[in-house]
Structure formats: structure tokens, C-alpha cells
Design a protein around this motif. Structure first.
Motif, PDB file in Angstrom:
ATOM      1  N   VAL A 189       0.822  -1.206   0.000  1.00  0.00           N
ATOM      2  CA  VAL A 189       0.000   0.000   0.000  1.00  0.00           C
ATOM      3  C   VAL A 189       0.858   1.259   0.000  1.00  0.00           C
ATOM      4  O   VAL A 189       0.605   2.207  -0.762  1.00  0.00           O
ATOM      5  CB  VAL A 189      -0.949   0.000   1.215  1.00  0.00           C
ATOM      6  CG1 VAL A 189      -1.649   1.352   1.340  1.00  0.00           C
ATOM      7  CG2 VAL A 189      -1.967  -1.123   1.090  1.00  0.00           C
ATOM      8  N   VAL A 190       1.892   1.295   0.838  1.00  0.00           N
ATOM      9  CA  VAL A 190       2.696   2.509   0.997  1.00  0.00           C
ATOM     10  C   VAL A 190       3.348   2.961  -0.309  1.00  0.00           C
ATOM     11  O   VAL A 190       3.296   4.156  -0.655  1.00  0.00           O
ATOM     12  CB  VAL A 190       3.755   2.315   2.105  1.00  0.00           C
ATOM     13  CG1 VAL A 190       4.739   3.487   2.121  1.00  0.00           C
ATOM     14  CG2 VAL A 190       3.080   2.178   3.470  1.00  0.00           C
ATOM     15  N   PRO A 191       3.981   2.066  -1.102  1.00  0.00           N
ATOM     16  CA  PRO A 191       4.567   2.540  -2.377  1.00  0.00           C
ATOM     17  C   PRO A 191       3.526   3.135  -3.331  1.00  0.00           C
ATOM     18  O   PRO A 191       3.845   4.088  -4.062  1.00  0.00           O
ATOM     19  CB  PRO A 191       5.189   1.256  -2.970  1.00  0.00           C
ATOM     20  CG  PRO A 191       5.442   0.376  -1.798  1.00  0.00           C
ATOM     21  CD  PRO A 191       4.315   0.647  -0.852  1.00  0.00           C
ATOM     22  N   GLU A 192       2.321   2.606  -3.305  1.00  0.00           N
ATOM     23  CA  GLU A 192       1.275   3.166  -4.168  1.00  0.00           C
ATOM     24  C   GLU A 192       0.848   4.552  -3.684  1.00  0.00           C
ATOM     25  O   GLU A 192       0.554   5.437  -4.489  1.00  0.00           O
ATOM     26  CB  GLU A 192       0.073   2.220  -4.222  1.00  0.00           C
ATOM     27  CG  GLU A 192       0.367   0.854  -4.828  1.00  0.00           C
ATOM     28  CD  GLU A 192       1.009   0.953  -6.199  1.00  0.00           C
ATOM     29  OE1 GLU A 192       0.611   1.845  -6.988  1.00  0.00           O
ATOM     30  OE2 GLU A 192       1.917   0.150  -6.487  1.00  0.00           O
ATOM     31  N   VAL A 210      -4.353   2.045   9.096  1.00  0.00           N
ATOM     32  CA  VAL A 210      -4.629   1.354  10.364  1.00  0.00           C
ATOM     33  C   VAL A 210      -4.491  -0.151  10.162  1.00  0.00           C
ATOM     34  O   VAL A 210      -5.119  -0.728   9.252  1.00  0.00           O
ATOM     35  CB  VAL A 210      -6.053   1.683  10.880  1.00  0.00           C
ATOM     36  CG1 VAL A 210      -6.326   0.933  12.178  1.00  0.00           C
ATOM     37  CG2 VAL A 210      -6.233   3.177  11.074  1.00  0.00           C
ATOM     38  N   ASN A 211      -3.665  -0.785  10.985  1.00  0.00           N
ATOM     39  CA  ASN A 211      -3.501  -2.246  10.989  1.00  0.00           C
ATOM     40  C   ASN A 211      -3.119  -2.810   9.622  1.00  0.00           C
ATOM     41  O   ASN A 211      -3.577  -3.889   9.226  1.00  0.00           O
ATOM     42  CB  ASN A 211      -4.800  -2.931  11.462  1.00  0.00           C
ATOM     43  CG  ASN A 211      -5.135  -2.615  12.908  1.00  0.00           C
ATOM     44  OD1 ASN A 211      -4.236  -2.388  13.714  1.00  0.00           O
ATOM     45  ND2 ASN A 211      -6.416  -2.590  13.225  1.00  0.00           N
ATOM     46  N   THR A 212      -2.279  -2.100   8.898  1.00  0.00           N
ATOM     47  CA  THR A 212      -1.867  -2.589   7.578  1.00  0.00           C
ATOM     48  C   THR A 212      -0.592  -3.436   7.644  1.00  0.00           C
ATOM     49  O   THR A 212       0.008  -3.736   6.607  1.00  0.00           O
ATOM     50  CB  THR A 212      -1.641  -1.413   6.618  1.00  0.00           C
ATOM     51  OG1 THR A 212      -0.697  -0.495   7.186  1.00  0.00           O
ATOM     52  CG2 THR A 212      -2.945  -0.696   6.320  1.00  0.00           C
ATOM     53  N   ASP A 213      -0.207  -3.827   8.862  1.00  0.00           N
ATOM     54  CA  ASP A 213       0.968  -4.683   9.013  1.00  0.00           C
ATOM     55  C   ASP A 213       0.625  -6.158   8.846  1.00  0.00           C
ATOM     56  O   ASP A 213       1.475  -7.030   8.994  1.00  0.00           O
ATOM     57  CB  ASP A 213       1.612  -4.458  10.376  1.00  0.00           C
ATOM     58  CG  ASP A 213       0.639  -4.706  11.528  1.00  0.00           C
ATOM     59  OD1 ASP A 213      -0.584  -4.760  11.274  1.00  0.00           O
ATOM     60  OD2 ASP A 213       1.104  -4.857  12.672  1.00  0.00           O
ATOM     61  N   VAL A 230      -7.694   0.728  -7.322  1.00  0.00           N
ATOM     62  CA  VAL A 230      -8.673   1.148  -6.314  1.00  0.00           C
ATOM     63  C   VAL A 230      -8.261   2.474  -5.680  1.00  0.00           C
ATOM     64  O   VAL A 230      -9.079   3.400  -5.530  1.00  0.00           O
ATOM     65  CB  VAL A 230      -8.826   0.058  -5.228  1.00  0.00           C
ATOM     66  CG1 VAL A 230      -9.795   0.517  -4.148  1.00  0.00           C
ATOM     67  CG2 VAL A 230      -9.291  -1.259  -5.855  1.00  0.00           C
ATOM     68  N   LEU A 231      -6.972   2.586  -5.320  1.00  0.00           N
ATOM     69  CA  LEU A 231      -6.502   3.778  -4.628  1.00  0.00           C
ATOM     70  C   LEU A 231      -6.539   5.004  -5.538  1.00  0.00           C
ATOM     71  O   LEU A 231      -6.883   6.113  -5.088  1.00  0.00           O
ATOM     72  CB  LEU A 231      -5.080   3.541  -4.122  1.00  0.00           C
ATOM     73  CG  LEU A 231      -4.506   4.596  -3.169  1.00  0.00           C
ATOM     74  CD1 LEU A 231      -5.398   4.765  -1.948  1.00  0.00           C
ATOM     75  CD2 LEU A 231      -3.096   4.207  -2.744  1.00  0.00           C
ATOM     76  N   SER A 232      -6.219   4.841  -6.808  1.00  0.00           N
ATOM     77  CA  SER A 232      -6.253   5.988  -7.727  1.00  0.00           C
ATOM     78  C   SER A 232      -7.686   6.496  -7.880  1.00  0.00           C
ATOM     79  O   SER A 232      -7.909   7.712  -7.998  1.00  0.00           O
ATOM     80  CB  SER A 232      -5.666   5.601  -9.079  1.00  0.00           C
ATOM     81  OG  SER A 232      -6.423   4.560  -9.683  1.00  0.00           O
TER      82      SER A 232
END
Length: 336
Positions: A189-192, A210-213, A230-232
Motif C-alpha cells: 500500500v505505501v509505495p502506491e 490502520v492495521n496494515t501490518d 482502487v486507490l487511484s
């Protein structure tokens, strides 16, 4: 098939009736032939029995070939050259050779089309890779300039479209192009988010993780592409000064859910059943000329091939949920 056989042999039956009738007339009209009526009746019955036995025998022999052909129509046949039954008569041999000739011709056409498709895929893939190289160089150059925000925006849009086209070209062969690994949601998620940081800053969007680990089983490259679509969309349709919530959740059956929630206007309830259809843009997309109607379609297609599920709901804003299954459930889903 029985009716068809009788219909095709009606001339035989008529000839038999005429033959027997002529014989009976000759016997009855010839004074030199003495025969009792009962004997003549027995003779006719015997001939009728023999005719029926002959027709039954011919039906069994002559229709076995065509019954086999009919059975092939009802079942999926892998190789027609091997499945076509052997012929017993000349007419069946002609039919068999015609079918085999048509099958060979069709196989040649299919092979030719597959070769053309593979060649086109290689060309598209090569072209996209070539285009991405100068775009990357252009980005590095633009980063050193001032007042080039609009150009960078356009670069980002071009890069996203080219990257999307590359994945579209590879999608049909995805099953040969993914490697399942244990990977955390955050590492994907973070690189996106970082790639979309400029657009987020322009709209002053806050990203809440939240809780993405949590660790899931997936192919990182293709799953990042799924998350990217989805994120875009979430960034595109979020209001200025809005917030995007990204959370990981555990389910009692072992599934892990990744939810991406935006605060946009949401999706028209009438459009929800169609959001994963290819080319569908909906009310929001029709207001934006940049909408291609491919993002969610590709996300759904990739999720299905990876053994994940994607679900979308919209009330206040839009919530997209990606379901990641544990290894035992993953195998069941990928076989569906």
C-alpha cells in the motif's frame, strides 16, 4: 434417429409392399398354383418378420457411426481427429473425411490466430517498455525544474495509462506470470500512496493507515496493481481536504480484509451492479473525460486470477474491500 432412419428407408418398405402384393396377386390369379389362404397369410407374415429383422439389423449397423457423432456434439471434444469414429460404409467414409478436413482447417486457423495474437502481445509489451523508459527520464528532468507542476501531472497520467496498458496486455497470461508470497499489506500500500503523493498534496488529502501490518498470501506485483486501481479512484473522487482510510482487518474464518474508504460523493445505487464491467464509467465517470472504465474491471479480473475477492459498497463515500484468503481457502477459491 429411428424416425429419421424409417423416413430414409421408406422407399425400401414401399418396394417390399409392392413386391409382396405382386406375388400374392400372381398366386391368386394363376389357376395352376394351388395354395390355401392360411398358407399365403403365413408366408406374408414370415416375409414381414424377415423385413423387420433386416431393418433392425441395418439400423444397428448404419446408425452406430452417427450415434457416435451425435454423442460428440453433447460432450466437449479435445481432439476431433481422434474422436471421430471409424466408418463402415462408403457414405460414412465421405462424412468422416469431410469432418476431419474441416477440423484440420479450423485448427490451422486457430493456430494462425494464436500466433498473430502472441506476436501482437509481444509488440505491445515491447512498446510499453520502450515508452516507459523516456517517461522515467522525463520525470527525472522535470523534478529539477520549477513551475512544471502541470507537466508533471500530465506525465503521471501518461505513465499510469501506459502501466495499465502493460498489465492489460499481460492479463490473459497472468497464471504464468505470478508468484505467491507472504507479504504485508503495508509493503504494497505505501509505495502506491507515494506514487500518488503529488495528487494527494494538491487536494490536501489525508491518508489514514490502520492495521496494515497484516501478512497475506499473494503476488506482490499484481496485487500492487490491483491496489493501485482502487486507490487511484479513491484519490480521483475524493473531495479537497478529504480523508482516505485504509485499514486491515482479521475475520474469524482466517480471511484478511483490506478496506480502502474515501469520502467522495459515492456511487449511484443503480450503477453498483455494473462497476466491474469493462468500459463502464457511471455518473461520476461521465463527468470526467479522464475516466476509461477499466480501473475496477481490471482490479476485479486480477483479484479473481489471484484467488482474492473484491467487493464495493457506497453510502457515504465508497468502500472497496479486498478479501485475502488463508492458504487452505485460497486453493479452493482459485479452483472455482
Amino acid at each position: 434417429m429411428k424416425k429419421m432412419f424409417i423416413k430414409d428407408r421408406i422407399s425400401w418398405i414401399l418396394f417390399f409392399v409392392i413386391w409382396v402384393a405382386a406375388g400374392d396377386a400372381l398366386i391368386l390369379l394363376d389357376d395352376g398354383i394351388e395354395i390355401h389362404t392360411e398358407s399365403l397369410l403365413y408366408l406374408n407374415i414370415l416375409q414381414l418378420i424377415l423385413l423387420n429383422l433386416f431393418l433392425i439389423w441395418r439400423f444397428i449397423v448404419e446408425t452406430s457411426f452417427y450415434r457416435s457423432l451425435t454423442s460428440m456434439q453433447k460432450h466437449e471434444v479435445g481432439d476431433w481427429n481422434e474422436a471421430v469414429p471409424e466408418a463402415h460404409f462408403g457414405s460414412e467414409e465421405i462424412t468422416r473425411e469431410t469432418i476431419l478436413c474441416a477440423s484440420r482447417s479450423l485448427q490451422m486457423q486457430i493456430s494462425h490466430l494464436k500466433a498473430e495474437q502472441a506476436e501482437h502481445l509481444d509488440y505491445v509489451t515491447s512498446w510499453v517498455h520502450e515508452v516507459k523508459t523516456p517517461l522515467t527520464a522525463m520525470k527525472l528532468i522535470l523534478d529539477d525544474k520549477q513551475g512544471m507542476e502541470d507537466v508533471i501531472d500530465q506525465w503521471m497520467k501518461i505513465y499510469a495509462l501506459v502501466d495499465q496498458q502493460l498489465h492489460v496486455a499481460r492479463l490473459p497470461d497472468l497464471q504464468h506470470d505470478f508468484i505467491l508470497k507472504k507479504v504485508s499489506l503495508q509493503s504494497m500500500v505505501v509505495p502506491e500512496i507515494q506514487d500518488l503523493a503529488k495528487w494527494c498534496i494538491e487536494k490536501n488529502l489525508e491518508i489514514d493507515l490502520v492495521n496494515t501490518d497484516k501478512v497475506v498470501t499473494t503476488d506482490p506485483k499484481w496485487c500492487r496493481f490491483l491496489i493501485r486501481q482502487v486507490l487511484s479512484n479513491a484519490v480521483k473522487y475524493s473531495p479537497v481536504d478529504g480523508k482516505i482510510h485504509i485499514t486491515g482487518e482479521n475475520e474469524s474464518d482466517g480471511r484478511i480484509l483490506l478496506r480502502i474508504i474515501d469520502e467522495g460523493n459515492g456511487i449511484n445505487p443503480a450503477d453498483l451492479p455494473k462497476v466491474f464491467e469493462k468500459g463502464f464509467t457511471g455518473d461520476a465517470g461521465r463527468k470526467s473525460n479522464a475516466a476509461t472504465g477499466l480501473g475496477l474491471y481490471l482490479a476485479d479480473a486480477v483479484a479473481e486470477r489471484l484467488g482474492h475477492l473484491i467487493h464495493i459498497e457506497s453510502k457515504r463515500g465508497t468502500t472497496v474491500t479486498i478479501h485475502y484468503f488463508p492458504s487452505n481457502m485460497f486453493d479452493e477459491v482459485t479452483k472455482m
